[in-house]
Design a protein around this motif. Structure first.
Motif, PDB file in Angstrom:
ATOM      1  N   VAL A  61      43.928  46.514  40.417  1.00  0.00           N
ATOM      2  CA  VAL A  61      44.303  45.365  41.238  1.00  0.00           C
ATOM      3  C   VAL A  61      44.026  44.068  40.480  1.00  0.00           C
ATOM      4  O   VAL A  61      44.853  43.153  40.457  1.00  0.00           O
ATOM      5  CB  VAL A  61      43.544  45.394  42.586  1.00  0.00           C
ATOM      6  CG1 VAL A  61      43.735  44.085  43.326  1.00  0.00           C
ATOM      7  CG2 VAL A  61      43.997  46.562  43.415  1.00  0.00           C
ATOM      8  N   GLY A 355      45.212  44.699  48.041  1.00  0.00           N
ATOM      9  CA  GLY A 355      45.701  45.405  46.873  1.00  0.00           C
ATOM     10  C   GLY A 355      47.042  44.858  46.412  1.00  0.00           C
ATOM     11  O   GLY A 355      47.418  43.735  46.765  1.00  0.00           O
ATOM     12  N   TYR A 379      41.765  51.449  47.547  1.00  0.00           N
ATOM     13  CA  TYR A 379      41.365  50.044  47.476  1.00  0.00           C
ATOM     14  C   TYR A 379      41.165  49.495  48.882  1.00  0.00           C
ATOM     15  O   TYR A 379      42.089  48.982  49.502  1.00  0.00           O
ATOM     16  CB  TYR A 379      42.403  49.215  46.711  1.00  0.00           C
ATOM     17  CG  TYR A 379      41.903  47.819  46.426  1.00  0.00           C
ATOM     18  CD1 TYR A 379      40.970  47.595  45.413  1.00  0.00           C
ATOM     19  CD2 TYR A 379      42.319  46.733  47.190  1.00  0.00           C
ATOM     20  CE1 TYR A 379      40.474  46.334  45.172  1.00  0.00           C
ATOM     21  CE2 TYR A 379      41.830  45.454  46.944  1.00  0.00           C
ATOM     22  CZ  TYR A 379      40.907  45.265  45.935  1.00  0.00           C
ATOM     23  OH  TYR A 379      40.408  44.020  45.693  1.00  0.00           O
TER      24      TYR A 379
END
Lengths: 488, 307
Positions: A61, A355, A379
Motif C-alpha cells: 500500500v 488500501g 490490509y
C-alpha cells in the motif's frame, strides 16, 4: 596488582570512548544530510509508528502511496504498526532512548507524560507553518484541549469531540415486552423493565455490570474522589462520592443489586460482557455517531439505545487519538507536510485507511465504496488512530449523512469545565499513591452497587481523608484556581 | 542364583522403609504431582470447550459442549504460527550452541592459572552480576551502536553470555579438571585448542549439559528481546507471537468499536483461543523435557577422574 587493574580499566574506557566517538560522528553525518533534504534532492523517508496489528499488505500500500507522495511533497512514508498490547511499551523505550523517528500515534495520559518530557515538537508552530489547511478543518476544541503548558504537541484525529454514555438494550426483549425506552431518563426509570426481564427471561441477566453515569468532570479518572460538577459551581473541586446525586444514583444501583438485576459478583468481577454473547438486557456504552451499526455488526443481533445525557467534550475525548512529531525527527517539515495531506487529501487518507483502490476496495457509482474480499483482510488498519474522519469515503451501507451526523454530534457537545486543565501531581505523589490504594479497595464495590452506599461512602471518604485526600484537593484547587484566572 | 540374590537383598535393605510410610509418601507425591499437573489439564479442557458454554456457565471441568473452534482459529493463522515456531527453533538451537561456546571459552580462560589477566576478566564478568546497564542504555547499545534491530541476532546475542554461568563453569573447570591431566596432555604435545576440545570438554560434560539445558529453556521462553527489538512480523518468535495474539484479543474485546474497524468478522473464540495458545506454546517443550532430562541426569554422572 593495583596497577594492572588500572591499566585494564583505562584500556576498556578508552576503547569505549572510541566507539562512542565513532557513533557521534555518524550522527553528525546523518543530520547534515537530513537538513539538506530540499526539494529536488532524494525524497526524505518519513518513519511513522502507529498502533495495530501489522498487516501483510502494508508495504504494498505504501509503495503505491509513495509514488504520489514523492510528486506532492518529495517524501516517502514507512509506516510501521506495533501490536495493541506492545505499542506503548515499545514507543516508550524508543522515546527514552532518543531513537530517530518522525511521527508516532499517541493518546491520553501517555501523550501528556511524553509531551511534558519534551519528546515531541511544538505542533502549533508546525501547523502554522506547513499545515494551514489542516488547522482550518480541525474542530477548534482540538486546538484548545490537548495543550501542555499552553502548547499543542500532537495533531488530534478530526472526529467526534465529545463523549456520550448510552443505555444499550437487546432489541428483541424490548419489542417482546413493548417497552417504551425513549421515556427512560434516569437509572431509576429502568426498574419495571428490569423486573419484567428478571421474571420472564431466566436466560438473561437484566443488567450487565457497569458503573452508572454520574454528572461530573473527573480530574484523575472516574474512580478517584476529585471532580468538578457539570452543573452548579464549576470553580470548586469536590469529592464526588459525597455529592447528593451520587448517593441517590448509587442507592438505586444497590437496590438493583439486592433485587438480583446485577450479577452476584458485580463488586469484584472484571469479566467483560462480550457483545456477541446474548445474555444481557441492558448495558452502558460510549456512543459516537453510527456506532449502533457497528455494535449490531459485532453482536450479530439487534440492539436499540437510549442516550443518558447530551454529548460532553472532555479532555480525555479530545486526546483519544493523536499524531505527534518526534523531537528526534530529522525533517519535521516533511513530517508535517505528510500529516497535512493525511488530514486534507481524500486520496491519501483513503489509501492509508482502506488500501489501494481496485485492489483492496472498489468504488461504486455515486462515490460509495465496497471492500474487495479477501484482499481487504490483508490490509485492515484502525481508522480511529490515523487522521481526519470527515474526508473518508462511505461504505455502501453507511448512512448518506454519516459525517453530517458527526458534525451534529460535535455541535451538540457541551464543553466540560476543565478542558485544557491538567493536574500536575508532582508535589503530592505519595498521597495519590495512598489514595489509589483506597480506591482499589472501595471504588468498584461502591460504583457497581454491590454495597450499601449509605454505609460505605462515609467509610471510603474517611479512608480517603486518612490517605491525604484533603492535601491533594488543596493542591489541585490551587492549580485549578490559578488556571481559571489565566483563562480570563 | 540371580533371584536368590534379589530376595536376599530384599530381606536385608537398610534403606527400605516400612510399608505404611511407603504408601503415605506415595500418596503424598501423587497428590503433589496432581496439583502440579491439574491446572494444565484444566487449560487443555477449556481450550476444547465451546465458547457459548463458557459464556453461559463459566469455566467447567466437563463443559456441556465441546468444540475445536479455538484450534481452528489457530489453524487459520498457521502460516504465521509455523513461521514463529521456525524462528524460535532456529534461535534456540543456534543460541544454545553460541551461548555454550562463549561461556565455556570464557570460563576456561579464566580458570587457567597461566592466564595473566584472569582476575581482571573474572572481575569484569562478576561486575555485571552486581550492576547492569539498565534497559534504555542496553537498548541504545543494541539498536544504535550494534544495529541489531530487526535481525535474528537481537534475539540471540543479548542472552548468549551469562555471568553467573561463567563463574559456575570456572569453578567447575578448576575443581573437576585437574592440572595434572592438562600437564600430561601438554607433555604429549597437544596444543591448547586440542587440550580444550579433546580433554577439558569431555571431562566437563555435566556442567555443559546443565548450561545447555538452562540456555535452551531461556531461549525458548524469551519474549522480552523480541518485544524490544523485533518489528518485522517474519522474525517474531513463538512466545512473543502468542503473547501478541492474547494481548490483541484482550484489547479488542474491551474496545468493540475499534475491533469493528480491524476485523471483518467478530467471532474469534476469545477465552478458548487463549487457552489453546497456552497448550500450543507449552506442549512441545513439555514433551521434549523428559528427553533432555535423561541426558541431563546421565551427563551429571559422567566424567570423574582419578589422579
Amino acid at each position: 596488582m593495583m596497577k594492572k587493574t588500572l591499566v585494564m580499566m583505562l584500556a576498556l574506557i578508552m576503547s569505549f570512548s572510541v566507539f562512542l566517538a565513532a557513533c557521534g560522528g555518524n550522527d553528525d553525518d546523518s543530520s547534515n544530510s537530513g537538513n539538506s533534504g530540499n526539494d529536488g534532492d532524494e525524497p526524505y523517508e518519513i518513519i511513522w509508528y502507529t498502533i495495530g496489528t501489522p498487516q501483510k499488505d502494508t508495504d504494498k500500500v505504501f509503495e503505491h502511496l509513495n509514488e504520489y507522495l514523492v510528486d506532492k511533497i518529495n517524501a516517502t512514508v514507512k509506516m510501521t504498526q506495533i501490536d495493541w498490547g506492545d505499542y506503548m511499551k515499545k514507543m516508550q523505550i524508543k522515546i527514552n532512548s532518543g531513537e530517530k523517528f518522525d511521527i508516532a500515534y499517541i493518546a491520553g495520559s501517555e501523550y501528556l507524560l511524553n509531551a511534558r518530557k519534551g519528546a515531541f515538537l511544538d505542533m502549533g508552530e508546525l501547523l502554522d507553518q506547513y499545515g494551514q489547511e489542516t488547522k482550518a478543518i480541525l474542530d477548534p476544541a482540538f486546538l484548545e484541549g490537548p495543550l501542555v503548558n499552553g502548547t499543542l504537541y500532537g495533531l488530534p484525529a478530526n472526529k467526534e469531540i465529545g463523549q456520550q454514555s448510552v443505555y444499550l438494550f437487546n432489541k428483541s426483549l424490548v419489542e417482546k415486552y413493548e417497552m417504551d425506552i425513549a421515556s427512560i431518563n434516569s437509572l431509576a426509570d429502568l426498574d419495571p423493565y428490569l423486573a419484567a426481564v428478571q421474571q420472564n427471561e431466566p436466560d438473561f441477566q437484566p443488567m450487565a455490570t457497569f458503573k452508572p453515569y454520574l454528572p461530573f468532570d473527573y480530574i484523575l479518572g472516574d474512580e478517584l474522589p476529585f471532580a468538578i460538577r457539570l452543573d452548579g459551581d464549576q470553580t470548586k473541586i469536590v469529592n464526588f462520592y459525597e455529592e447528593p446525586e451520587t448517593m441517590e444514583i448509587l442507592k438505586v444501583m444497590h437496590d438493583y443489586y439486592d433485587k438480583g438485576y446485577l450479577v452476584g459478583d458485580a463488586g469484584t468481577s472484571d469479566d467483560p460482557w462480550p457483545l456477541e454473547v446474548e445474555n444481557w438486557f441492558v448495558r452502558k456504552e460510549m456512543y459516537q455517531p453510527t456506532a449502533e451499526l457497528q455494535w449490531a455488526r459485532s453482536a450479530g443481533y439487534d440492539l436499540v439505545m437510549q442516550p443518558m445525557h447530551q454529548p460532553i467534550t472532555f479532555n480525555g475525548s479530545l486526546m483519544g487519538s493523536m499524531q505527534a512529531i518526534s523531537s528526534t525527527s530529522e525533517n519535521p517539515q516533511k513530517a508535517m507536510e505528510f500529516l497535512n495531506l493525511l488530514n486534507t487529501d481524500p486520496y491519501v487518507r483513503a489509501t492509508v485507511d482502506k488500501g489501494i483502490k481496485g485492489v483492496h476496495y472498489e468504488e461504486l457509482e455515486g462515490g460509495k465504496i465496497k471492500d474487495i474480499m479477501p484482499a481487504r483482510d490483508n490490509y485492515r488498519v484502525p481508522t480511529y488512530s490515523l487522521g481526519n474522519h470527515f474526508i473518508l469515503p462511505l461504505y455502501e451501507n453507511d448512512p448518506e449523512n454519516k459525517w453530517e451526523l458527526f458534525q451534529e454530534f460535535n455541535d451538540d457537545s457541551i464543553a466540560a469545565p476543565t478542558i485544557g486543565f491538567y493536574f500536575d501531581a508532582e508535589n503530592v505523589k505519595n498521597e495519590i499513591a495512598a489514595i489509589e490504594n483506597v480506591r482499589g479497595e472501595f471504588a468498584k464495590i461502591i460504583l457497581h452497587g454491590a454495597v450499601d452506599p449509605e454505609e460505605f461512602i462515609p467509610m471510603a471518604t474517611k479512608k480517603f481523608e486518612d490517605a491525604g485526600m484533603n492535601v491533594v484537593m488543596e493542591e489541585m484547587q490551587a492549580q485549578y484556581t490559578a488556571w481559571l484566572a489565566e483563562q480570563e | 542364583m540371580e533371584e536368590k540374590k534379589k530376595q536376599k537383598k530384599k530381606a536385608y535393605n537398610p534403606h527400605q522403609m516400612s510399608r505404611t510410610s511407603n504408601v503415605i509418601l506415595n500418596v503424598l507425591m501423587a497428590i503433589l504431582a496432581f496439583v502440579c499437573i491439574f491446572p494444565f489439564i484444566y487449560v487443555i479442557i477449556i481450550s476444547f470447550s465451546d465458547k457459548s458454554s463458557i459464556a453461559s456457565e463459566g469455566f467447567q471441568l466437563i463443559p456441556s459442549s465441546w468444540s475445536l473452534e479455538a484450534y481452528r482459529y489457530l489453524w487459520s493463522i498457521k502460516d504465521a504460527l509455523f513461521n514463529a515456531y521456525a524462528v524460535t527453533i532456529l534461535v534456540t538451537v543456534l543460541g544454545t550452541i553460541i551461548s555454550v561456546m562463549l561461556i565455556s571459552f570464557y570460563a576456561y580462560a579464566i580458570s587457567r592459572k597461566e592466564f595473566q589477566y584472569r582476575k581482571q576478566f573474572t572481575f569484569i564478568a562478576f561486575f555485571t552480576m552486581l550492576f547492569s546497564g539498565g534497559l534504555v542504555p542496553t537498548y541504545i547499545v543494541i539498536t544504535q551502536m550494534l544495529k541489531l534491530q530487526d535481525t535474528i541476532w537481537a534475539l540471540i546475542l543479548p542472552l548468549a553470555i551469562n555471568a553467573f554461568w561463567i563463574i559456575m563453569m570456572r569453578t567447575f573447570f578448576k575443581q573437576s579438571v585437574p592440572e595434572g591431566v592438562l600437564e600430561s596432555a601438554r607433555i604429549d604435545g597437544a596444543s591448547e585448542l586440542r587440550i580444550f576440545f579433546q580433554i577439558v570438554l569431555p571431562l566437563s560434560l555435566p556442567a555443559i549439559a546443565t548450561i545447555a539445558l538452562f540456555s535452551t529453556l531461556g531461549y525458548w521462553n524469551d519474549w522480552f528481546n523480541a518485544l524490544l527489538y523485533i518489528e518485522n512480523p517474519n522474525l517474531v518468535p513463538l512466545q512473543h507471537f502468542l503473547m501478541k495474539i492474547e494481548n490483541n484479543l484482550e484489547f479488542l474485546r474491551n474496545n468493540p468499536l475499534i475491533s469493528n474497524q480491524v476485523q471483518s468478522t467478530a467471532s474469534i473464540p476469545k477465552d478458548t483461543a487463549q487457552m489453546a495458545i497456552v497448550v500450543v506454546s507449552t506442549l512441545p517443550i513439555a514433551l521434549a523435557y523428559p528427553f533432555f532430562q535423561r541426558y541431563f541426569v546421565a551427563g551429571l554422572t559422567v566424567g570423574s577422574v582419578k589422579e
